[in-house]
Design a protein around this motif. Structure first.
Motif, PDB file in Angstrom:
ATOM      1  N   ASP A 158      13.053  14.783  -4.875  1.00  0.00           N
ATOM      2  CA  ASP A 158      13.878  13.635  -5.244  1.00  0.00           C
ATOM      3  C   ASP A 158      13.328  12.340  -4.657  1.00  0.00           C
ATOM      4  N   SER A 159      12.707  12.396  -3.486  1.00  0.00           N
ATOM      5  CA  SER A 159      12.087  11.199  -2.908  1.00  0.00           C
ATOM      6  C   SER A 159      10.905  10.742  -3.748  1.00  0.00           C
ATOM      7  N   VAL A 160      10.124  11.706  -4.227  1.00  0.00           N
ATOM      8  CA  VAL A 160       8.987  11.379  -5.093  1.00  0.00           C
ATOM      9  C   VAL A 160       9.480  10.736  -6.377  1.00  0.00           C
ATOM     10  N   GLU A 161      10.522  11.309  -6.960  1.00  0.00           N
ATOM     11  CA  GLU A 161      11.048  10.774  -8.221  1.00  0.00           C
ATOM     12  C   GLU A 161      11.590   9.360  -8.045  1.00  0.00           C
ATOM     13  N   ARG A 162      12.292   9.102  -6.937  1.00  0.00           N
ATOM     14  CA  ARG A 162      12.813   7.750  -6.686  1.00  0.00           C
ATOM     15  C   ARG A 162      11.680   6.748  -6.504  1.00  0.00           C
ATOM     16  N   ALA A 163      10.650   7.161  -5.782  1.00  0.00           N
ATOM     17  CA  ALA A 163       9.514   6.272  -5.562  1.00  0.00           C
ATOM     18  C   ALA A 163       8.809   5.948  -6.876  1.00  0.00           C
ATOM     19  N   LEU A 164       8.675   6.937  -7.739  1.00  0.00           N
ATOM     20  CA  LEU A 164       8.004   6.707  -9.022  1.00  0.00           C
ATOM     21  C   LEU A 164       8.834   5.808  -9.931  1.00  0.00           C
ATOM     22  N   GLU A 165      10.158   5.924  -9.841  1.00  0.00           N
ATOM     23  CA  GLU A 165      11.020   5.057 -10.649  1.00  0.00           C
ATOM     24  C   GLU A 165      10.853   3.588 -10.275  1.00  0.00           C
ATOM     25  N   LEU A 166      10.567   3.337  -9.005  1.00  0.00           N
ATOM     26  CA  LEU A 166      10.409   1.965  -8.528  1.00  0.00           C
ATOM     27  C   LEU A 166       8.978   1.455  -8.673  1.00  0.00           C
ATOM     28  N   TYR A 167       8.059   2.369  -8.980  1.00  0.00           N
ATOM     29  CA  TYR A 167       6.650   1.970  -9.099  1.00  0.00           C
ATOM     30  C   TYR A 167       6.455   1.201 -10.396  1.00  0.00           C
ATOM     31  N   PRO A 168       5.869   0.003 -10.326  1.00  0.00           N
ATOM     32  CA  PRO A 168       5.815  -0.860 -11.520  1.00  0.00           C
ATOM     33  C   PRO A 168       4.854  -0.399 -12.607  1.00  0.00           C
ATOM     34  N   ASP A 169       3.861   0.422 -12.253  1.00  0.00           N
ATOM     35  CA  ASP A 169       2.852   0.835 -13.224  1.00  0.00           C
ATOM     36  C   ASP A 169       3.021   2.301 -13.592  1.00  0.00           C
ATOM     37  N   ASP A 170       2.248   2.723 -14.578  1.00  0.00           N
ATOM     38  CA  ASP A 170       2.202   4.132 -14.935  1.00  0.00           C
ATOM     39  C   ASP A 170       1.656   4.916 -13.743  1.00  0.00           C
ATOM     40  N   PRO A 171       2.364   5.962 -13.286  1.00  0.00           N
ATOM     41  CA  PRO A 171       1.885   6.735 -12.126  1.00  0.00           C
ATOM     42  C   PRO A 171       0.467   7.269 -12.294  1.00  0.00           C
ATOM     43  N   GLU A 172       0.040   7.487 -13.540  1.00  0.00           N
ATOM     44  CA  GLU A 172      -1.318   7.981 -13.774  1.00  0.00           C
ATOM     45  C   GLU A 172      -2.364   7.004 -13.252  1.00  0.00           C
ATOM     46  N   THR A 173      -1.991   5.729 -13.135  1.00  0.00           N
ATOM     47  CA  THR A 173      -2.958   4.732 -12.661  1.00  0.00           C
ATOM     48  C   THR A 173      -3.273   4.917 -11.180  1.00  0.00           C
ATOM     49  N   ILE A 174      -2.380   5.585 -10.440  1.00  0.00           N
ATOM     50  CA  ILE A 174      -2.616   5.779  -9.012  1.00  0.00           C
ATOM     51  C   ILE A 174      -3.881   6.600  -8.802  1.00  0.00           C
ATOM     52  N   PHE A 175      -3.995   7.709  -9.504  1.00  0.00           N
ATOM     53  CA  PHE A 175      -5.157   8.573  -9.353  1.00  0.00           C
ATOM     54  C   PHE A 175      -6.431   7.838  -9.753  1.00  0.00           C
ATOM     55  N   ARG A 176      -6.389   7.145 -10.890  1.00  0.00           N
ATOM     56  CA  ARG A 176      -7.581   6.432 -11.358  1.00  0.00           C
ATOM     57  C   ARG A 176      -7.983   5.333 -10.388  1.00  0.00           C
ATOM     58  N   ARG A 177      -6.984   4.628  -9.855  1.00  0.00           N
ATOM     59  CA  ARG A 177      -7.282   3.554  -8.907  1.00  0.00           C
ATOM     60  C   ARG A 177      -7.863   4.120  -7.611  1.00  0.00           C
ATOM     61  N   ASN A 178      -7.330   5.258  -7.174  1.00  0.00           N
ATOM     62  CA  ASN A 178      -7.836   5.876  -5.954  1.00  0.00           C
ATOM     63  C   ASN A 178      -9.299   6.280  -6.089  1.00  0.00           C
ATOM     64  N   ILE A 179      -9.635   6.856  -7.229  1.00  0.00           N
ATOM     65  CA  ILE A 179     -11.023   7.242  -7.472  1.00  0.00           C
ATOM     66  C   ILE A 179     -11.926   6.015  -7.427  1.00  0.00           C
ATOM     67  N   GLU A 180     -11.487   4.944  -8.064  1.00  0.00           N
ATOM     68  CA  GLU A 180     -12.277   3.715  -8.058  1.00  0.00           C
ATOM     69  C   GLU A 180     -12.422   3.172  -6.636  1.00  0.00           C
ATOM     70  N   THR A 181     -11.341   3.251  -5.852  1.00  0.00           N
ATOM     71  CA  THR A 181     -11.372   2.746  -4.473  1.00  0.00           C
ATOM     72  C   THR A 181     -12.397   3.479  -3.633  1.00  0.00           C
ATOM     73  N   VAL A 182     -12.382   4.810  -3.653  1.00  0.00           N
ATOM     74  CA  VAL A 182     -13.317   5.560  -2.807  1.00  0.00           C
ATOM     75  C   VAL A 182     -14.741   5.465  -3.329  1.00  0.00           C
TER      76      VAL A 182
END
Length: 197
Positions: free
Chosen positions: A147-171
């Protein structure tokens, strides 16, 4: 019971440094900063020397987390210094942890994120920079409240899929010097890592 009162501060400090510098510092998880700053992240070292004992430790920590308020403890990191140092062994153990969640009726209650010094995704080679997103100084089972994950994702302004892609680009964009500083427990070969410095 190998968790709870038994812990070794050195391992906890190493994981906290990684969390502060890599996970939060590089913003690999945009939801990690606030719970950590609020003291809602519980760190425990499992002294298990076999998988059965580690599974018991996981059961204990899940039960403990379930009975605590998220305001006091939102998530738990189980640090594993004694066993599962080989990534294949660690990966195989995840079948046991998934079975435990199912057996206890905790599907939809908890999810387990995983980190390991030799973590590698199925689509990568071991030395690929992409794997750094899940590489930690020690094997870790990270128990998350669903439920904490779901609440955090609801407040996240972008598509959650962008997190993984952004992380790959960062490293991938880290210089060789940055990789050595952020991951001092890894052996880097400059000829194996894509360089831009």
């Amino acid at each position: 019971m190998a968790t709870g009162d038994n812990y070794r501060q050195e391992e906890i400090d190493r994981v906290k440094t990684w969390l502060e510098q890599v996970v939060i510092g590089l913003n690999l998880c945009p939801f990690a900063k606030h719970p950590y700053q609020r003291g809602q992240v519980h760190f425990v070292v499992s002294l298990a020397e076999d998988e059965e004992t580690l599974l018991q430790d996981l059961l204990y920590e899940c039960r403990d987390l379930k009975h605590m308020s998220p305001k006091d403890r939102d998530t738990t990191l189980i640090i594993i210094p004694e066993i599962l140092q080989e990534f294949d062994d660690f990966n195989n153990f995840l079948d046991w942890s998934d079975a435990l969640l199912y057996q206890q009726g905790w599907r939809g209650v908890f999810q387990i994120a995983t980190f390991h010094p030799d973590y590698h995704f199925a689509h990568t080679e071991g030395h690929d920079a992409d794997n750094l997103t899940n590489r930690a100084p020690l094997p870790i089972l990270h128990i998350l409240r669903e439920d904490s994950v779901e609440r955090a994702l609801e407040l996240y302004p972008d598509d959650p899929e962008t997190i993984f892609r952004r992380n790959i680009e960062t490293v991938r964009n880290l210089t060789f010097k940055q990789k050595r500083e952020l991951f001092p427990y890894l052996a880097f070969n400059a000829s194996e890592i894509n360089q831009d410095d």
